[in-house]
Design an enzyme around this catalytic site. Structure first.
Site, PDB file in Angstrom:
ATOM      1  N   LYS A  92      32.995  58.132  33.225  1.00 51.06           N
ATOM      2  CA  LYS A  92      32.747  59.536  33.573  1.00 51.06           C
ATOM      3  C   LYS A  92      32.705  60.463  32.346  1.00 51.06           C
ATOM      4  O   LYS A  92      31.928  61.406  32.292  1.00 51.06           O
ATOM      5  CB  LYS A  92      33.820  60.048  34.538  1.00 51.06           C
ATOM      6  CG  LYS A  92      33.834  59.333  35.886  1.00 51.06           C
ATOM      7  CD  LYS A  92      32.978  60.067  36.858  1.00 51.06           C
ATOM      8  CE  LYS A  92      32.855  59.513  38.258  1.00 51.06           C
ATOM      9  NZ  LYS A  92      33.484  58.300  38.656  1.00 51.06           N
ATOM     10  N   GLU A 114      33.240  68.875  41.302  1.00 50.27           N
ATOM     11  CA  GLU A 114      33.712  68.289  42.559  1.00 50.27           C
ATOM     12  C   GLU A 114      34.333  66.958  42.203  1.00 50.27           C
ATOM     13  O   GLU A 114      33.973  66.340  41.205  1.00 50.27           O
ATOM     14  CB  GLU A 114      32.538  68.082  43.524  1.00 50.27           C
ATOM     15  CG  GLU A 114      31.710  66.811  43.287  1.00 50.27           C
ATOM     16  CD  GLU A 114      30.944  66.784  41.967  1.00 50.27           C
ATOM     17  OE1 GLU A 114      30.623  67.857  41.428  1.00 50.27           O
ATOM     18  OE2 GLU A 114      30.669  65.666  41.454  1.00 50.27           O
ATOM     19  N   SER A 380      33.002  49.643  35.053  1.00 50.38           N
ATOM     20  CA  SER A 380      32.878  51.102  34.939  1.00 50.38           C
ATOM     21  C   SER A 380      34.209  51.814  34.700  1.00 50.38           C
ATOM     22  O   SER A 380      34.243  52.910  34.155  1.00 50.38           O
ATOM     23  CB  SER A 380      32.200  51.665  36.187  1.00 50.38           C
ATOM     24  OG  SER A 380      32.864  51.218  37.361  1.00 50.38           O
TER      25      SER A 380
HETATM   26  C1  PLP Z   1      33.170  57.521  39.872  1.00 49.29           C
HETATM   27  C2  PLP Z   1      33.195  56.082  39.612  1.00 49.29           C
HETATM   28  C3  PLP Z   1      32.187  55.216  40.076  1.00 49.29           C
HETATM   29  C4  PLP Z   1      31.070  55.657  40.979  1.00 49.29           C
HETATM   30  O1  PLP Z   1      30.206  56.605  40.449  1.00 49.29           O
HETATM   31  P1  PLP Z   1      28.759  56.267  39.911  1.00 49.29           P
HETATM   32  O2  PLP Z   1      28.161  57.595  39.665  1.00 49.29           O
HETATM   33  O3  PLP Z   1      28.048  55.487  40.955  1.00 49.29           O
HETATM   34  O4  PLP Z   1      28.932  55.481  38.672  1.00 49.29           O
HETATM   35  C5  PLP Z   1      32.247  53.880  39.725  1.00 49.29           C
HETATM   36  N1  PLP Z   1      33.257  53.401  38.978  1.00 49.29           N
HETATM   37  C6  PLP Z   1      34.250  54.193  38.533  1.00 49.29           C
HETATM   38  C7  PLP Z   1      35.355  53.584  37.725  1.00 49.29           C
HETATM   39  C8  PLP Z   1      34.252  55.555  38.832  1.00 49.29           C
HETATM   40  O5  PLP Z   1      35.257  56.329  38.383  1.00 49.29           O
END
Ligand code: PLP
Length: 398
Positions: A92, A114, A380
């Site tokens: 993020k 948000e 992610s």
């Molecule tokens: C917010 C988040 C996501 C989902 O958001 P995308 O915009 O689809 O990437 C995925 N993995 C993590 C660790 C997140 O914090």
């Protein structure tokens, strides 16, 4: 880079998707944002300041890690892009740093956001503290209860967390409220959207800030193996970690790309968030895309064990990539994601976010078909935030 499919057209459309479905007041704000961003994108000093913050504040580049024991276990060569090692624990921040620099460039004194699980709220509160902005984060009151740790983190960082009591009291409603705030305070406020979704130019802009993951991963894999990976896999909520990884590979047609959505309790149960797998075209939060809605066009209630995937919409570029067949979209259910979470802990000493665990779970499910291939998974984020959820599934009080 200027192929029609890989950039939105002048009206901000990716094929039939995207665009701007917003109140009149926001049209000129979005025009201004678009020109602010396009100028910054071409400005070498902006890009070098951004690169400096990504390196020294966030800790980039993140490693591309060969997961040896998981690979052996699955018979698939698994490479993890370690976004969990980013400051604040997820991808993020790549986009919130970029957007904070835009807010500063536009002399705004206040940022809003948000948040669902609170990860984007924390990333926004973090850059607000770093750059000295007032910060207000909208969060559904249901999510505030579920994610008390992140709520307190945001408050420690100096942000005001505003509970949203309308609708399902989750992410969708928080985003509606944030857009409403922006309409009212557009002169001094910058809205930092958390995914590659929302009205143009957000899907393009967030994607561009998140491309750093794909650009790095491509170079890292090339350096190590002198070729490209066979398959890329990423989870899809709004779609920002997936599009950021995929985009620099779109023209490499030999590279297979798979986006994994949250199948929740199974598609048949109706309790899921698999927008691209099970949705249809509609308009939500200012843009046209696939959407989970009922026969009357009402946006559906969604479910996922991972709050970050629990969203009925998806970024418009993914809708186009689905229609073109360039990216495949699949889903795995809560149980499969939990199993992948446990497996990665035990075999790798890495605790993935439950969101990222969906991407790993897809590889586990499809291991026989992927045998011997090089599969690059976007990890992610880290899973510390999910420990309580997992403990609850285990029937353990912590
Ligand atoms: C917010 C988040 C996501 C989902 O958001 P995308 O915009 O689809 O990437 C995925 N993995 C993590 C660790 C997140 O914090």
């Amino acid at each position: 880079m200027n192929e029609p499919y890989f950039q939105p057209n002048e009206s901000g459309h990716f094929g039939p998707y995207g665009g701007r479905f917003v109140a009149e007041t926001l049209t000129s704000a979005l025009d201004q944002l678009e020109s602010l961003y396009l100028q910054a994108r071409e400005d070498e000093s902006f890009q070098s300041v951004l690169a400096g913050h990504l390196k020294d504040f966030s800790g980039r580049p993140t490693p591309l890690y060969y997961a040896e024991r998981l690979s052996e276990h699955l018979g698939v060569r698994v490479h993890l892009k370690r976004e969990d090692l980013n400051h604040t624990g997820a991808h993020k921040l790549n986009s919130t740093i970029g957007q904070a620099l835009l807010a500063r460039r536009a002399n705004k004194r206040r940022v809003i956001a948000e948040t669902g699980a609170g990860q984007h709220g924390v990333a926004t509160a973090t850059v607000a503290a770093r750059f000295g902005f007032d910060c207000c984060v909208y969060m559904g009151s249901e999510d505030i209860e579920r994610q008390s740790l992140n709520v307190y983190r945001m408050r420690l960082l100096g942000a005001e967390v505003v509970p949203v009591d309308s609708g399902s009291r989750t992410l969708k409603d928080a985003m509606t409220e944030a857009l409403r705030d922006w309409v009212t305070n557009v002169d001094d406020t910058y809205y930092i959207i958390g995914s590659a979704a929302g009205p143009h130019p957000y899907p393009m802009m967030v994607r561009d800030f998140q491309r750093v993951m794909g650009v790095e991963a491509r170079a890292q894999f090339m350096d190590a193996h002198a070729r490209l990976p066979d398959v890329l896999v990423a989870c899809v909520g709004g779609g920002s970690n997936a599009i950021g990884l995929f985009h620099p590979f779109i023209e490499d047609t030999a590279v297979r790309m798979v986006g994994v959505e949250a199948g929740g309790e199974g598609i048949a149960s109706g309790r899921h968030s698999a927008t691209l797998v099970a949705g249809r075209e509609g308009v939500l939060h200012g843009s046209k895309s696939y959407l989970l809605s009922d026969a009357d066009g009402q946006v559906s209630a969604t479910h996922s064990i991972s709050a970050g995937l629990d969203y009925p919409g998806v970024g418009p570029e993914h809708s186009l990539l689905k229609d073109l067949g360039r990216v495949e979209y699949a889903c795995v259910n809560d149980e499969q994601a939990l199993d992948a979470f446990r497996l990665t802990n035990r075999l790798e000493g890495i605790m993935p976010a439950l969101e990222s665990s969906h991407a790993i779970a897809w590889v586990v499910e499809n291991a026989s078909e992927l045998r011997g291939l090089d599969v690059l998974i976007n990890l992610s984020g880290r899973g510390d935030k999910d420990v309580q959820t997992v403990a609850k599934c285990d029937g353990v009080e912590i």
